[in-house]
Motif scaffolding. Structure first.
Motif, PDB file in Angstrom:
ATOM      1  N   ILE A  54       2.242   9.499  -5.622  1.00  0.00           N
ATOM      2  CA  ILE A  54       2.675  10.850  -5.046  1.00  0.00           C
ATOM      3  C   ILE A  54       3.831  11.206  -6.219  1.00  0.00           C
ATOM      4  O   ILE A  54       3.896  12.451  -6.814  1.00  0.00           O
ATOM      5  N   ASN A  55       4.607  10.340  -6.750  1.00  0.00           N
ATOM      6  CA  ASN A  55       5.707  10.701  -7.601  1.00  0.00           C
ATOM      7  C   ASN A  55       5.248  10.868  -8.966  1.00  0.00           C
ATOM      8  O   ASN A  55       5.801  11.787  -9.776  1.00  0.00           O
ATOM      9  N   SER A  56       4.212  10.024  -9.462  1.00  0.00           N
ATOM     10  CA  SER A  56       3.809  10.617 -10.655  1.00  0.00           C
ATOM     11  C   SER A  56       2.975  11.745 -10.692  1.00  0.00           C
ATOM     12  O   SER A  56       2.962  12.656 -11.677  1.00  0.00           O
ATOM     13  N   THR A  57       2.314  12.090  -9.736  1.00  0.00           N
ATOM     14  CA  THR A  57       1.682  13.536  -9.653  1.00  0.00           C
ATOM     15  C   THR A  57       2.570  14.658  -9.651  1.00  0.00           C
ATOM     16  O   THR A  57       2.283  15.612 -10.240  1.00  0.00           O
ATOM     17  N   ALA A  58       3.741  14.564  -8.604  1.00  0.00           N
ATOM     18  CA  ALA A  58       4.701  15.434  -8.637  1.00  0.00           C
ATOM     19  C   ALA A  58       5.073  15.744  -9.971  1.00  0.00           C
ATOM     20  O   ALA A  58       5.553  16.895 -10.423  1.00  0.00           O
ATOM     21  N   THR A  59       5.423  14.482 -10.598  1.00  0.00           N
ATOM     22  CA  THR A  59       6.316  14.398 -11.968  1.00  0.00           C
ATOM     23  C   THR A  59       5.353  15.188 -13.129  1.00  0.00           C
ATOM     24  O   THR A  59       5.933  16.415 -13.726  1.00  0.00           O
ATOM     25  N   ARG A  60       4.040  15.125 -13.173  1.00  0.00           N
ATOM     26  CA  ARG A  60       3.158  15.707 -13.869  1.00  0.00           C
ATOM     27  C   ARG A  60       3.023  17.221 -13.713  1.00  0.00           C
ATOM     28  O   ARG A  60       3.014  18.137 -14.487  1.00  0.00           O
ATOM     29  N   GLU A  61       3.091  17.594 -12.211  1.00  0.00           N
ATOM     30  CA  GLU A  61       2.936  18.919 -11.995  1.00  0.00           C
ATOM     31  C   GLU A  61       4.261  19.456 -12.565  1.00  0.00           C
ATOM     32  O   GLU A  61       4.212  20.813 -12.966  1.00  0.00           O
ATOM     33  N   ILE A  62       5.400  19.037 -12.201  1.00  0.00           N
ATOM     34  CA  ILE A  62       6.855  19.537 -12.697  1.00  0.00           C
ATOM     35  C   ILE A  62       6.671  19.699 -14.194  1.00  0.00           C
ATOM     36  O   ILE A  62       7.169  20.833 -14.613  1.00  0.00           O
ATOM     37  N   CYS A  63       6.238  18.705 -15.093  1.00  0.00           N
ATOM     38  CA  CYS A  63       6.177  18.925 -16.520  1.00  0.00           C
ATOM     39  C   CYS A  63       5.315  20.109 -16.821  1.00  0.00           C
ATOM     40  O   CYS A  63       5.493  20.661 -17.980  1.00  0.00           O
ATOM     41  N   ASP A  64       4.300  20.136 -16.264  1.00  0.00           N
ATOM     42  CA  ASP A  64       3.290  21.222 -16.531  1.00  0.00           C
ATOM     43  C   ASP A  64       3.803  22.523 -16.345  1.00  0.00           C
ATOM     44  O   ASP A  64       3.596  23.424 -17.225  1.00  0.00           O
ATOM     45  N   VAL A  65       4.648  22.863 -15.366  1.00  0.00           N
ATOM     46  CA  VAL A  65       5.410  24.138 -14.969  1.00  0.00           C
ATOM     47  C   VAL A  65       6.502  24.626 -16.079  1.00  0.00           C
ATOM     48  O   VAL A  65       6.360  25.653 -16.487  1.00  0.00           O
ATOM     49  N   ILE A  66       7.215  23.430 -16.470  1.00  0.00           N
ATOM     50  CA  ILE A  66       8.189  23.533 -17.410  1.00  0.00           C
ATOM     51  C   ILE A  66       7.561  24.001 -18.694  1.00  0.00           C
ATOM     52  O   ILE A  66       7.908  24.913 -19.531  1.00  0.00           O
ATOM     53  N   THR A  67       6.281  23.266 -19.060  1.00  0.00           N
ATOM     54  CA  THR A  67       5.804  23.556 -20.360  1.00  0.00           C
ATOM     55  C   THR A  67       5.256  25.035 -20.398  1.00  0.00           C
ATOM     56  O   THR A  67       5.384  25.530 -21.566  1.00  0.00           O
ATOM     57  N   ASN A  68       4.616  25.370 -19.402  1.00  0.00           N
ATOM     58  CA  ASN A  68       4.045  26.755 -19.212  1.00  0.00           C
ATOM     59  C   ASN A  68       5.183  27.811 -19.259  1.00  0.00           C
ATOM     60  O   ASN A  68       4.881  28.776 -20.012  1.00  0.00           O
ATOM     61  N   GLN A  69       6.323  27.514 -18.794  1.00  0.00           N
ATOM     62  CA  GLN A  69       7.550  28.380 -18.791  1.00  0.00           C
ATOM     63  C   GLN A  69       8.054  28.591 -20.093  1.00  0.00           C
ATOM     64  O   GLN A  69       8.431  29.476 -20.560  1.00  0.00           O
ATOM     65  N   VAL A  70       8.208  27.351 -20.957  1.00  0.00           N
ATOM     66  CA  VAL A  70       8.619  27.262 -22.191  1.00  0.00           C
ATOM     67  C   VAL A  70       7.786  28.163 -23.008  1.00  0.00           C
ATOM     68  O   VAL A  70       8.121  28.916 -23.719  1.00  0.00           O
ATOM     69  N   LYS A  71       6.422  27.890 -23.055  1.00  0.00           N
ATOM     70  CA  LYS A  71       5.904  28.647 -23.726  1.00  0.00           C
ATOM     71  C   LYS A  71       5.820  30.305 -23.576  1.00  0.00           C
ATOM     72  O   LYS A  71       5.568  30.956 -24.420  1.00  0.00           O
ATOM     73  N   GLU A  72       5.695  30.529 -22.246  1.00  0.00           N
ATOM     74  CA  GLU A  72       5.778  32.047 -21.969  1.00  0.00           C
ATOM     75  C   GLU A  72       7.027  32.444 -22.378  1.00  0.00           C
ATOM     76  O   GLU A  72       7.169  33.633 -22.822  1.00  0.00           O
TER      77      GLU A  72
ATOM     78  N   LYS B  91       0.742  -1.054  -0.200  1.00  0.00           N
ATOM     79  CA  LYS B  91       0.107  -0.083   0.104  1.00  0.00           C
ATOM     80  C   LYS B  91       0.802   1.286  -0.143  1.00  0.00           C
ATOM     81  O   LYS B  91       0.617   2.277  -0.675  1.00  0.00           O
ATOM     82  N   ARG B  92       2.013   0.989   0.712  1.00  0.00           N
ATOM     83  CA  ARG B  92       2.680   2.539   0.757  1.00  0.00           C
ATOM     84  C   ARG B  92       3.574   2.592  -0.391  1.00  0.00           C
ATOM     85  O   ARG B  92       3.790   3.702  -0.810  1.00  0.00           O
ATOM     86  N   LYS B  93       3.924   1.642  -1.025  1.00  0.00           N
ATOM     87  CA  LYS B  93       4.653   1.570  -2.277  1.00  0.00           C
ATOM     88  C   LYS B  93       3.660   2.139  -3.505  1.00  0.00           C
ATOM     89  O   LYS B  93       4.364   2.956  -4.212  1.00  0.00           O
ATOM     90  N   ARG B  94       2.302   1.818  -3.578  1.00  0.00           N
ATOM     91  CA  ARG B  94       1.525   2.235  -4.512  1.00  0.00           C
ATOM     92  C   ARG B  94       1.378   3.564  -4.093  1.00  0.00           C
ATOM     93  O   ARG B  94       1.300   4.588  -5.156  1.00  0.00           O
ATOM     94  N   GLU B  95       1.308   4.067  -2.824  1.00  0.00           N
ATOM     95  CA  GLU B  95       1.109   5.630  -2.450  1.00  0.00           C
ATOM     96  C   GLU B  95       2.258   6.375  -3.006  1.00  0.00           C
ATOM     97  O   GLU B  95       2.040   7.446  -3.616  1.00  0.00           O
ATOM     98  N   ASN B  96       3.352   5.869  -2.871  1.00  0.00           N
ATOM     99  CA  ASN B  96       4.690   6.497  -3.116  1.00  0.00           C
ATOM    100  C   ASN B  96       4.603   6.606  -4.791  1.00  0.00           C
ATOM    101  O   ASN B  96       5.030   7.874  -5.330  1.00  0.00           O
TER     102      ASN B  96
END
Length: 211
Positions: free
Chosen positions: A14-32, A6-11
């Protein structure tokens, strides 16, 4: 075991969510960062090496982008002015936007080429890219060493410019000789840096050596 899984699935979640958020920030900054890249289309219209090619066929896409971005330009008049510039041999000898702007100012052609004059003023004031800034910092490390830590700001700027633009300097005929002559004549020094007649036990009056 179930708790570990259960802890492994939660980790993983969490990691996949953080990765998507980071990629979204990078994409928006590149576009800007690159949303105003169409402003550079005017630079391509005023590249002297391409004037002969543009005389035969005007780069319509770059021309339309330029007039869309710089809406204050009169499209028909700019097209006419560029056609004249592309045809004349004296404009083809320009080395860049700065030399083209200087040529127009020195010959009082601001009114004749009023629509070309406007984007030229903008082009020559476009700030330098981060590559040029990083090149300056890397050059600074090579120029201002431990043994040169007390040099003045003017001297540091001059040495950095010589290092950065060394390719251009190598194309200037007798650049080193002219610098040495200028340095030698600038003020009186203990050692003479120019040729002169010298009388001593080791040389004749007619000989010319460094004394």
């Amino acid at each position: 075991m179930k708790l570990q899984e259960k802890r492994k699935r939660e980790n993983i979640h969490i990691n996949s969510t953080a990765t998507r958020e980071i990629c979204d920030v990078i994409t928006n900054q590149v576009k800007e960062r690159f949303c105003f890249i169409s402003h550079y289309s005017a630079v391509s219209l005023l590249e002297a090496p391409k004037f002969q090619e543009y005389e035969k066929k005007l780069p319509t896409q770059n021309f339309d982008q330029t007039t869309d971005v710089y809406f204050m330009l009169q499209k028909d008049r700019l097209k006419t002015e560029l056609g004249v510039i592309y045809r004349r041999s004296d404009f083809r000898n320009m080395t860049g936007a700065i030399s083209l702007l200087q040529f127009i100012i020195e010959n009082n052609l601001q009114t004749t080429f009023s629509e070309t004059y406007k984007p030229l003023l903008i082009i020559v004031t476009i700030p330098m890219t981060t590559d040029e800034a990083e090149s300056c910092f890397s050059t600074l490390k090579r120029v201002k060493t431990f043994l040169r830590s007390t040099m003045s700001e003017d001297r540091l700027s001059a040495l950095a410019m010589l290092s950065i633009e060394k390719r251009m300097i190598n194309d200037i005929p007798k650049f080193n000789e002219n610098v040495i002559d200028l340095f030698a004549l600038k003020k009186d020094r203990r050692v003479d840096l120019i040729y002169k007649s010298c009388t001593s036990l080791f040389c004749n009056k007619s000989s010319k050596i460094y004394c």
